[in-house]
Design an enzyme around this catalytic site. Structure first.
Site, PDB file in Angstrom:
ATOM      1  N   SER A  77       0.824  -1.218   0.000  1.00  0.00           N
ATOM      2  CA  SER A  77       0.000   0.000   0.000  1.00  0.00           C
ATOM      3  C   SER A  77       0.851   1.258   0.000  1.00  0.00           C
ATOM      4  O   SER A  77       1.987   1.259   0.465  1.00  0.00           O
ATOM      5  CB  SER A  77      -0.885   0.034   1.242  1.00  0.00           C
ATOM      6  OG  SER A  77      -1.581  -1.166   1.389  1.00  0.00           O
TER       7      SER A  77
HETATM    8  N1  SAH Z   1       0.091  -5.239   4.488  1.00  0.00           N
HETATM    9  C1  SAH Z   1       0.744  -5.542   3.257  1.00  0.00           C
HETATM   10  C2  SAH Z   1      -0.132  -5.199   2.060  1.00  0.00           C
HETATM   11  C3  SAH Z   1      -0.351  -6.399   1.280  1.00  0.00           C
HETATM   12  S1  SAH Z   1      -1.583  -6.375   0.006  1.00  0.00           S
HETATM   13  C4  SAH Z   1       2.114  -4.880   3.159  1.00  0.00           C
HETATM   14  O1  SAH Z   1       2.435  -4.063   4.028  1.00  0.00           O
HETATM   15  O2  SAH Z   1       2.870  -5.199   2.244  1.00  0.00           O
HETATM   16  C5  SAH Z   1      -2.784  -7.461   0.720  1.00  0.00           C
HETATM   17  C6  SAH Z   1      -2.332  -8.842   1.073  1.00  0.00           C
HETATM   18  O3  SAH Z   1      -3.467  -9.553   1.574  1.00  0.00           O
HETATM   19  C7  SAH Z   1      -1.807  -9.678  -0.088  1.00  0.00           C
HETATM   20  O4  SAH Z   1      -0.528 -10.148   0.223  1.00  0.00           O
HETATM   21  C8  SAH Z   1      -2.812 -10.818  -0.208  1.00  0.00           C
HETATM   22  O5  SAH Z   1      -2.244 -12.047  -0.620  1.00  0.00           O
HETATM   23  C9  SAH Z   1      -3.348 -10.899   1.197  1.00  0.00           C
HETATM   24  N2  SAH Z   1      -4.659 -11.551   1.334  1.00  0.00           N
HETATM   25  C10 SAH Z   1      -5.728 -11.478   0.515  1.00  0.00           C
HETATM   26  N3  SAH Z   1      -6.733 -12.237   0.982  1.00  0.00           N
HETATM   27  C11 SAH Z   1      -6.302 -12.802   2.152  1.00  0.00           C
HETATM   28  C12 SAH Z   1      -6.857 -13.704   3.102  1.00  0.00           C
HETATM   29  N4  SAH Z   1      -8.091 -14.198   2.973  1.00  0.00           N
HETATM   30  N5  SAH Z   1      -6.110 -14.068   4.153  1.00  0.00           N
HETATM   31  C13 SAH Z   1      -4.835 -13.590   4.322  1.00  0.00           C
HETATM   32  N6  SAH Z   1      -4.246 -12.754   3.451  1.00  0.00           N
HETATM   33  C14 SAH Z   1      -4.967 -12.359   2.380  1.00  0.00           C
END
Ligand code: SAH
Length: 227
Positions: A77
């Site tokens: 993000s």
């Molecule tokens: N907080 C992260 C942002 C990652 S983007 C950072 O600082 O880099 C969102 C993430 O959520 C992705 O890696 C995606 O694979 C994960 N995601 C999506 N659905 C999910 C679920 N049901 N359970 C766990 N992770 C999930």
């Protein structure tokens, strides 16, 4: 093909050979200008080397106020969104935080400076493994990573003072509300996939749950199952 994460060198861990301090300071100035006032949040974001959470090829752009691609088609993000969600989260003074969507581990690292314990769940194994190694290399010892579908939360470690979703579900999974402590709050982007979502805050009181809209955001969707 999955690209394996290479361990950080000692120099990288110490922050040597990093992109200039000036670009990092510029990021902080931009965050302040956009209304991030919490000094603790700004300090944590000054400390976390964002350039070590993205691919080397993107490192020079790591302190721009932009979202950046990570593995598995996911995104880290934009700094403003990380700052805003962290600021909201801290308002309830949480000690134990659950994050859904570890991704690169950047948000967990920011939180790790601000709360006692960070529990983070990721559904993509490759991302989970990379983030866990990276956080370990960078000496973040109060972050605990789990590979699972985050819609189930982390029952063995519940309840949490705060829950943060960094992927957007169409509605908040009930397990995440159940695992929230009374007095605690959940911050999540909620809405249909592919468009913009509403960032909401849900507070748990002795009476039940109170929901409040915060602002419009755009997140990757929360998906089912672990892959
Ligand atoms: N907080 C992260 C942002 C990652 S983007 C950072 O600082 O880099 C969102 C993430 O959520 C992705 O890696 C995606 O694979 C994960 N995601 C999506 N659905 C999910 C679920 N049901 N359970 C766990 N992770 C999930």
């Amino acid at each position: 093909m999955a690209r394996r994460y290479r361990s950080l060198t000692a120099a990288q861990v110490q922050g040597l050979g990093m992109t200039s301090d000036r670009t990092r300071e510029r990021m902080l100035t931009q965050l302040s200008e956009r209304g991030i006032a919490n000094v603790q949040v700004l300090t944590a974001m000054r400390l976390v080397p964002r350039h070590l959470f993205v691919d080397e090829a993107l490192a020079s752009r790591a302190y721009e106020n932009t979202a950046l691609p990570i593995a598995a088609g996911q995104t880290l993000s934009q700094p403003y969104v990380v700052a805003r969600m962290t600021e909201l989260l801290l308002q309830a003074n949480p000690a134990r935080v659950l994050e859904i969507g570890t991704g690169s581990g950047y948000q967990s690292a920011v939180l790790s400076h601000l709360v006692e314990k960070v529990y983070t769940v990721e559904r993509v194994r490759e991302l989970h493994v990379q983030a866990r190694e990276r956080l370990w290399d960078l000496r973040y010892r109060n972050v605990y990573c789990k590979y699972s579908d985050g819609s189930w939360g982390w029952i063995e470690r519940a309840p949490f003072d705060a829950v943060l979703l960094t992927a957007a579900p169409e509605s908040v999974p009930p397990a995440l509300l159940d695992q929230l402590q009374i007095g605690g709050q959940l911050i999540a982007p909620v809405g249909a996939q592919g468009g913009r979502q509403s960032l909401i805050r849900v507070r748990r009181t002795t009476q039940g749950f109170e929901q409040e809209p915060i602002e419009e955001v755009a997140f990757v969707p929360m998906l089912e199952g672990a892959v």
